[in-house]
Design a protein around this motif. Sequence first.
Motif, PDB file in Angstrom:
ATOM      1  N   ARG A   1      37.736  43.638  33.275  1.00  0.00           N
ATOM      2  CA  ARG A   1      37.922  44.444  32.068  1.00  0.00           C
ATOM      3  C   ARG A   1      39.295  45.097  31.997  1.00  0.00           C
TER       4      ARG A   1
ATOM      5  N   PRO B   1      43.360  45.521  31.903  1.00  0.00           N
ATOM      6  CA  PRO B   1      44.373  44.659  31.281  1.00  0.00           C
ATOM      7  C   PRO B   1      45.183  43.848  32.283  1.00  0.00           C
ATOM      8  N   ILE B   2      45.261  44.323  33.519  1.00  0.00           N
ATOM      9  CA  ILE B   2      45.918  43.543  34.571  1.00  0.00           C
ATOM     10  C   ILE B   2      45.007  43.546  35.788  1.00  0.00           C
TER      11      ILE B   2
ATOM     12  N   THR C   1      41.749  38.673  32.192  1.00  0.00           N
ATOM     13  CA  THR C   1      41.852  40.126  32.098  1.00  0.00           C
ATOM     14  C   THR C   1      41.461  40.603  30.700  1.00  0.00           C
ATOM     15  N   ASP C   2      41.345  41.932  30.583  1.00  0.00           N
ATOM     16  CA  ASP C   2      40.994  42.549  29.304  1.00  0.00           C
ATOM     17  C   ASP C   2      39.707  41.934  28.751  1.00  0.00           C
TER      18      ASP C   2
ATOM     19  N   GLU D   1      35.976  42.750  28.723  1.00  0.00           N
ATOM     20  CA  GLU D   1      34.937  43.748  28.959  1.00  0.00           C
ATOM     21  C   GLU D   1      33.562  43.137  28.726  1.00  0.00           C
TER      22      GLU D   1
ATOM     23  N   THR E   1      36.987  40.629  24.133  1.00  0.00           N
ATOM     24  CA  THR E   1      38.401  40.441  24.420  1.00  0.00           C
ATOM     25  C   THR E   1      39.195  40.615  23.137  1.00  0.00           C
ATOM     26  N   ALA E   2      40.197  41.498  23.192  1.00  0.00           N
ATOM     27  CA  ALA E   2      41.041  41.757  22.024  1.00  0.00           C
ATOM     28  C   ALA E   2      40.203  42.104  20.798  1.00  0.00           C
TER      29      ALA E   2
END
Length: 380
Positions: free
Chosen positions: A38, A40-41, A120-121, A123, A137-138
């Motif tokens: 979840r 971002p990196i 990544t990112d 959730e 995502t996004a």
Amino acid sequence: MGTREETSTALIIGAGIGGLAAAVGLRRIGWSVTVLERAPIIAEVGAGLTLWPNAERALDVLGLDVEPRTIPTVSRGNLRTPSGRWLRRSHSEDVGVLAIHRADLHDVLRKELSEAALHTDAEVVSVSPKGVVVCRTAGEEHELSADLVIAADGVNSITRRSLWSGDPVFQHRTVWRGVTPSGSVWPVQESLTLGRGVQVGVLPLPNERVYWFVMVNADRPNQLYADDRREVLNRVGDWHHPIPALIATTPEDQVLHNDIVDIDPLPTFVNDRVVLLGDAAHAMPPDLGQGACQAIEDAVVLAACLASGDVADGLKRYDEQRRARVHPMAEAARASVRRTSNTSRLAHLGVSVAARLIPPAAWRKATAQWSDWTPPRLPN
């Protein structure tokens, strides 16, 4: 639930040490893995840890060489009082461990996986026992499915709390951790200093860095402090060298503060096609130094149990083996919390006397009962 005639697939929730170790292990037996993180990196920051012999053997089964990034030492072999008096010095019979920065171990694991396997990112919104994961995502939700979902999303695991039960249990302890800048306080010797209800650990790391922690009692969770470093110095700033210097030289924004929480034992780590791993399955207090070690063990045992190709049978064996292994350990960690958090003079005196008088062989037996473990082998 997937056969070995076609590539079996796994979705791994969480890119911490346990999640990445599981990904490495499953790839070793020919599975296709996707890791959902979840953040971002993908990164591990902050503190040091000790790799006990059981974890070293497990990493060897995964084909990973971490030794160049470690310092050999003895965990909890040197015990002191706040004034600096030695209660115990490490002995040749003590169990040796490898000290490593968490970020370095994380880096070794990550380099075994392709960038395409790490997302990544991402959730995770929901998990179905049938292996269906919805992640965001996004701002957009996506539905993914696999033969197996591995929940390695930590003590606050959304998966565990939705498909099992088990909210984290506050152990009335809180801890500050930090790592000094390279060369700022060096050399140092590994030590554990015992105060009344307070523990301070010192662990040398590669590149002349030092990991330290200060663990104290707390009457309620989630207490915040305007300046964590100042708070720690207020508590142990008059303790023996090098404790004050270690804290003072650590940048304030790099001092980590966390409550000590664990979970009550679960009756199973498996729910159909979903399996718990690491802290999501068996979070325990850090008193035994086995948290990361047990996540690595989980990963190797899971891969070995799934190597036969029958996923349902493999999960059953993983569940049985790991619960039998970690539940007594988690209870021992809780018992340690009860001892070390006791602030009475008599209890503290008892701990101090025991540290001085326990024979080296008995000390080794006590500290090695968890590390004398041999991992299963993976097929070539």
